[in-house]
Motif scaffolding. Structure first.
Motif, PDB file in Angstrom:
ATOM      1  N   SER A  37       0.899  -1.222  -0.060  1.00 50.47           N
ATOM      2  CA  SER A  37      -0.051  -0.161  -0.097  1.00 50.47           C
ATOM      3  C   SER A  37       0.771   1.224  -0.022  1.00 50.47           C
ATOM      4  N   GLU A  38       0.137   2.277  -0.499  1.00 46.55           N
ATOM      5  CA  GLU A  38       1.061   3.685  -0.522  1.00 46.55           C
ATOM      6  C   GLU A  38      -0.100   4.860  -0.062  1.00 46.55           C
ATOM      7  N   ASN A  39       0.266   5.528   0.959  1.00 48.94           N
ATOM      8  CA  ASN A  39      -0.706   6.514   1.540  1.00 48.94           C
ATOM      9  C   ASN A  39      -0.788   7.713   0.544  1.00 48.94           C
ATOM     10  N   ILE A  40      -1.859   8.051  -0.320  1.00 50.73           N
ATOM     11  CA  ILE A  40      -1.808   9.432  -0.834  1.00 50.73           C
ATOM     12  C   ILE A  40      -2.804  10.379  -0.571  1.00 50.73           C
ATOM     13  N   SER A  41      -3.314  10.213   0.842  1.00 50.93           N
ATOM     14  CA  SER A  41      -4.107  11.394   1.286  1.00 50.93           C
ATOM     15  C   SER A  41      -4.354  10.985   2.614  1.00 50.93           C
ATOM     16  N   PHE A  42      -4.568  12.207   3.345  1.00 53.21           N
ATOM     17  CA  PHE A  42      -4.715  11.875   4.839  1.00 53.21           C
ATOM     18  C   PHE A  42      -5.270  13.212   5.685  1.00 53.21           C
TER      19      PHE A  42
END
Length: 162
Positions: A37-42
């Protein structure tokens, strides 16, 4: 890219990959051997993580971490609308699966098609570079609103939606 199951708020927030693998495997959505997985928004808005496995690149949307109002960030409501609009003229990403059981990731979530593009925000100067670009984006937004107004909400399963 994350392979950790740690969860924390912010740009380094990760997805519980063991829980996600269990969810994907139970639904036979593909080979999860190389799941990542890769976080692209938070932040205070819903989190978005890119999920890579079996040649898929899907977006996983989940609510932000921390305490929330009971009706805020309703992932199943969002999923229901996208699913209902998939086969209409309204341009929405395909949705593939939803989960309201927090035992997988600690929160409800859904998986949808990942769409590349610019996010329209007030601070995104890309959309105000030229009058032609502003006009084209504005006309496309009106076209989407027209398509949305033409949807028979009862026929697509949104009866009682609110």
């Amino acid at each position: 890219m994350s392979t950790s199951t740690q969860e924390k708020t912010g740009p380094s927030a990760t997805v519980d990959l063991a829980g996600l693998k269990r969810f994907l495997d139970e639904r036979k959505l593909g080979d999860t051997g190389a799941l990542r997985s890769e976080n692209i928004s938070f932040g205070h808005s819903n989190e978005v993580h890119l999920i890579h496995f079996d040649a898929h690149c899907w977006a996983l949307r989940r609510p932000p971490r921390g305490s929330l109002l009971p009706t805020a960030h309703d992932m199943m409501r969002e999923y229901r609308v996208l699913k209902a609009l998939q086969d209409t003229a309204v341009p929405v990403p395909r949705v593939y699966a939803a989960c309201d059981d927090p035992s997988y990731l600690g929160a409800p979530f859904y998986l949808m098609e990942y769409m590349r593009g610019d996010v329209v925000r007030a601070d995104n100067r890309h959309f105000v570079q030229t009058p032609e670009l502003r006009r084209r984006v504005s006309e496309q937004m009106v076209d989407v609103l027209v398509a949305l107004q033409e949807v028979d909400w009862r026929a697509v399963g949104l009866e009682g939606f609110g």
